[in-house]
Design an enzyme around this catalytic site. Structure first.
Site, mmCIF file in Angstrom:
data_model
loop_
_atom_site.group_PDB
_atom_site.id
_atom_site.type_symbol
_atom_site.label_atom_id
_atom_site.label_comp_id
_atom_site.label_asym_id
_atom_site.label_seq_id
_atom_site.Cartn_x
_atom_site.Cartn_y
_atom_site.Cartn_z
ATOM 1 N N LEU A 1 110.460 -13.414 -23.417
ATOM 2 C CA LEU A 1 109.932 -13.107 -24.741
ATOM 3 C C LEU A 1 111.107 -12.666 -25.606
ATOM 4 C CD1 LEU A 1 106.707 -11.048 -23.884
ATOM 5 C CD2 LEU A 1 106.832 -13.444 -24.579
ATOM 6 N N ASP A 2 111.107 -13.053 -26.869
ATOM 7 C CA ASP A 2 112.178 -12.643 -27.773
ATOM 8 C C ASP A 2 112.299 -11.126 -27.811
ATOM 9 O OD1 ASP A 2 112.665 -15.258 -28.336
ATOM 10 O OD2 ASP A 2 111.682 -15.251 -30.299
ATOM 11 N N GLN A 3 113.486 -10.654 -28.132
ATOM 12 C CA GLN A 3 113.745 -9.216 -28.156
ATOM 13 C C GLN A 3 112.755 -8.471 -29.042
ATOM 14 O OE1 GLN A 3 117.733 -8.199 -29.335
ATOM 15 N NE2 GLN A 3 117.523 -6.057 -28.752
#
Length: 210
Positions: free
Chosen positions: A101-103
């Site tokens: 998952l993106d930061q």
């Protein structure tokens, strides 16, 4: 004779390239291990990751926004879900992310904790046997209450990780969406059919998308 010499030289060159690639991979792995060990020595006070489910094969965690899924290559990018889990669960000999998952994104993250699990879980993701659902709040109203955004995405190698819509060089990228609540900042549910980098953000932000 000359063709044979050229062929022999080409094979030698290929062998040298393979050796260099192997050396680079080994050095990179050693560096990453050193960075992780150094970070782990200072990570005692890190906030633990919330574990929602675990068994012998996998762990499902609640990833907070602002935290990387996996450690980066730089020292200041070592703090991540995987790093904290390894520190948090020292009895687990094997901990590896099977997706990311993106930061800035929060949500459920599946982590493999057995040697066979990454391959099996990756197959399920690749065969679309895992359904991903994302919720997002947009910055302005949209006209449609549901539909599909089909815009090919391309990552400029000179401007990574930025992605943009490109009909010549882009890879097929498709996202289904449904508005959960409308208004000036509608809440939208996304169902990505493909898994391109920053796909949902670009599909939402581009004028040809939402």
């Amino acid at each position: 004779g000359r063709y044979t010499q050229i062929l022999g030289f080409s094979r030698q060159l290929d062998q040298q390239i393979d050796i260099l690639i192997k050396q680079y991979s080994d050095i990179s792995q050693q560096l990453q291990t050193t960075l992780q060990n150094t970070f782990n020595a200072q990570a005692i006070d890190s906030e633990p990751i919330a574990i929602l489910y675990q068994d012998d094969a996998l762990i499902i965690v609640d990833k907070p926004s602002g935290l990387l899924s996996v450690p980066g290559r730089r020292y200041y990018l070592q703090d991540s879900v995987i790093t904290r889990l390894r520190h948090q669960l020292p009895e687990r000999q094997f901990i590896r992310a099977v997706h990311r998952l993106d930061q800035a994104t929060s949500g459920l993250l599946v982590v493999a904790c057995s040697a066979d699990a990454p391959r099996l879980l990756s197959q399920k993701f690749a065969q679309n046997q895992v359904r991903k659902t994302y919720a997002a709040i947009l910055s302005r109203p949209i006209k449609s209450s549901s539909g599909t955004v089909d815009l090919p995405l391309w990552g400029n190698p000179e401007d990574r990780p930025k992605q943009s819509v490109d009909f010549q060089r882009g890879k097929p990228s498709c996202t289904d969406f449904r508005v959960l609540s409308d208004g000036n900042c509608p809440r939208v549910e996304f169902y990505p059919r493909t898994g391109r980098t920053h796909q949902l953000r670009v599909h939402a932000a581009d004028s040809r998308g939402l």
